[in-house]
Scaffold this active site. Structure first.
Site, PDB file in Angstrom:
ATOM      1  N   SER A 239       0.854  -1.184   0.000  1.00  0.00           N
ATOM      2  CA  SER A 239       0.000   0.000   0.000  1.00  0.00           C
ATOM      3  C   SER A 239       0.892   1.236   0.000  1.00  0.00           C
ATOM      4  O   SER A 239       2.079   1.165   0.291  1.00  0.00           O
ATOM      5  CB  SER A 239      -0.897  -0.022   1.253  1.00  0.00           C
ATOM      6  OG  SER A 239      -1.764   1.092   1.285  1.00  0.00           O
ATOM      7  N   CYS A 240       0.306   2.387  -0.351  1.00  0.00           N
ATOM      8  CA  CYS A 240       1.060   3.648  -0.323  1.00  0.00           C
ATOM      9  C   CYS A 240       0.055   4.790  -0.299  1.00  0.00           C
ATOM     10  O   CYS A 240      -0.992   4.693   0.325  1.00  0.00           O
ATOM     11  CB  CYS A 240       2.021   3.740  -1.509  1.00  0.00           C
ATOM     12  SG  CYS A 240       1.191   3.668  -3.116  1.00  0.00           S
ATOM     13  N   GLY A 241       0.338   5.896  -0.996  1.00  0.00           N
ATOM     14  CA  GLY A 241      -0.589   7.010  -1.032  1.00  0.00           C
ATOM     15  C   GLY A 241      -1.729   6.801  -2.006  1.00  0.00           C
ATOM     16  O   GLY A 241      -2.892   7.030  -1.686  1.00  0.00           O
ATOM     17  N   GLY A 243      -1.368   4.013  -4.685  1.00  0.00           N
ATOM     18  CA  GLY A 243      -1.131   2.800  -5.461  1.00  0.00           C
ATOM     19  C   GLY A 243       0.010   2.875  -6.451  1.00  0.00           C
ATOM     20  O   GLY A 243       0.152   1.986  -7.292  1.00  0.00           O
ATOM     21  N   TRP A 268      -3.914   4.721   0.462  1.00  0.00           N
ATOM     22  CA  TRP A 268      -4.357   5.681   1.485  1.00  0.00           C
ATOM     23  C   TRP A 268      -5.358   6.699   0.945  1.00  0.00           C
ATOM     24  O   TRP A 268      -6.163   7.255   1.699  1.00  0.00           O
ATOM     25  CB  TRP A 268      -3.168   6.399   2.120  1.00  0.00           C
ATOM     26  CG  TRP A 268      -3.579   6.986   3.440  1.00  0.00           C
ATOM     27  CD1 TRP A 268      -3.822   8.296   3.727  1.00  0.00           C
ATOM     28  CD2 TRP A 268      -3.844   6.266   4.645  1.00  0.00           C
ATOM     29  NE1 TRP A 268      -4.228   8.436   5.037  1.00  0.00           N
ATOM     30  CE2 TRP A 268      -4.244   7.195   5.622  1.00  0.00           C
ATOM     31  CE3 TRP A 268      -3.789   4.904   4.996  1.00  0.00           C
ATOM     32  CZ2 TRP A 268      -4.582   6.818   6.926  1.00  0.00           C
ATOM     33  CZ3 TRP A 268      -4.119   4.545   6.291  1.00  0.00           C
ATOM     34  CH2 TRP A 268      -4.512   5.486   7.236  1.00  0.00           C
TER      35      TRP A 268
END
Length: 284
Positions: A239-241, A243, A268
């Site tokens: 996961s990240c901000g 994708g 996120w």
């Protein structure tokens, strides 16, 4: 590094294969607004010979309110046909930051069932620093059909990630900077809560890269994951901000031989605005 045309190749490898008739090169440069860079303008000014521009924001699901979600199969196929990218091609994808957004497109092709795609290690900055040629001419395109076999197991949605967070049968690994993970720094997108998915581990994508933005060896990457408390015996959800940089973690896992991974496409941008899912702050 050892070149692998299914994960990561060096600039030396690309020099040797640049004239291969079935090679297709994609410029997948993408930047957050605060970077002040225009990826398409930069591509039009200078790109690796024959490269096509892959617009991450345009080749996405326009029905979604979330940024650059994976496109429907039909849209992906039509865009690839128009770009002359299809069956039988070896694809190399790069970006203008070194290694930032190219891994996202690598993951997207994997999601669509394509195996013969690799990220250019160090990207355009390394290519140019070594004195290799670029051009400003658009490539000659010939239509090519692509057979797509969607791989559902390589992508996760908020419901699946929420279940994984509760059941602890997967490890969620977050590629954002540590201060965003802890909730100490505001999110670049407005309206999002700060913090991380409960139970997630923090592996900022930059910790998997050398200073020149080439990727660390599989052994070095394994050390980084283990130091962050990631249980590599379990399936992993990255996961990240939004994708994009999560796919850098995914690429590292694939090179490490850890094939039980999936990517949380909403990341996120989705979790941080969903009022019904919990948010944790502080260290993992």
């Amino acid at each position: 590094m050892s070149d692998d045309p299914k994960t990561l190749v060096s600039t030396d490898w690309l020099v040797q294969h640049l004239k291969d008739p079935d090679l297709r090169i994609l410029d997948a440069s993408w930047y957050l607004p605060e970077a002040g860079r225009n990826a398409r303008q930069e591509y039009e000014a200078a790109h690796i010979r024959g490269a096509r521009f892959f617009d991450i924001d345009e080749i996405s699901d326009s029905r979604s309110d979330l940024p650059h979600m994976a496109p429907p199969i039909e849209k992906f196929m039509s865009r690839m046909r128009a770009m002359g990218v299809g069956d039988g091609h070896q694809i190399v994808v790069y970006d203008g930051a070194g290694l930032l957004s190219a891994a996202r497109v690598w993951w997207l092709f994997k999601l669509m069932g394509q195996e013969n795609i690799a990220v250019l290690d160090g990207g355009l900055p390394k290519w140019q620093a070594e004195g290799h040629e670029t051009e400003d001419m658009p490539p000659v395109i010939r239509d090519r059909h692509m057979t797509v076999r969607f791989q559902n197991h390589l992508v996760r949605d908020v419901t699946q990630v929420s279940a994984a967070s509760k059941l602890k049968d997967h490890v969620v690994v977050d590629a954002r900077a540590a201060n965003r993970f802890r909730g100490d720094a505001p999110e670049p997108r407005e309206g999002l809560r700060s913090g991380h998915i409960p139970g997630a581990r923090s592996v900022p994508f930059s910790t998997l890269l050398h200073e020149d933005k080439t990727m660390k060896s599989p052994e070095e990457c394994r050390t980084v994951f283990e130091a962050a408390g990631v249980d590599l015996s379990k399936p992993i959800i990255t996961s990240c901000g939004s994708g994009v940089t999560a796919a850098i973690l995914t690429l590292a896992l694939e090179r490490m031989g850890h094939h039980r991974w999936s990517l949380y496409d909403g990341s996120w941008a989705e979790w941080g605005m969903f009022p019904t899912v919990p948010v944790a702050t502080g260290e993992a």
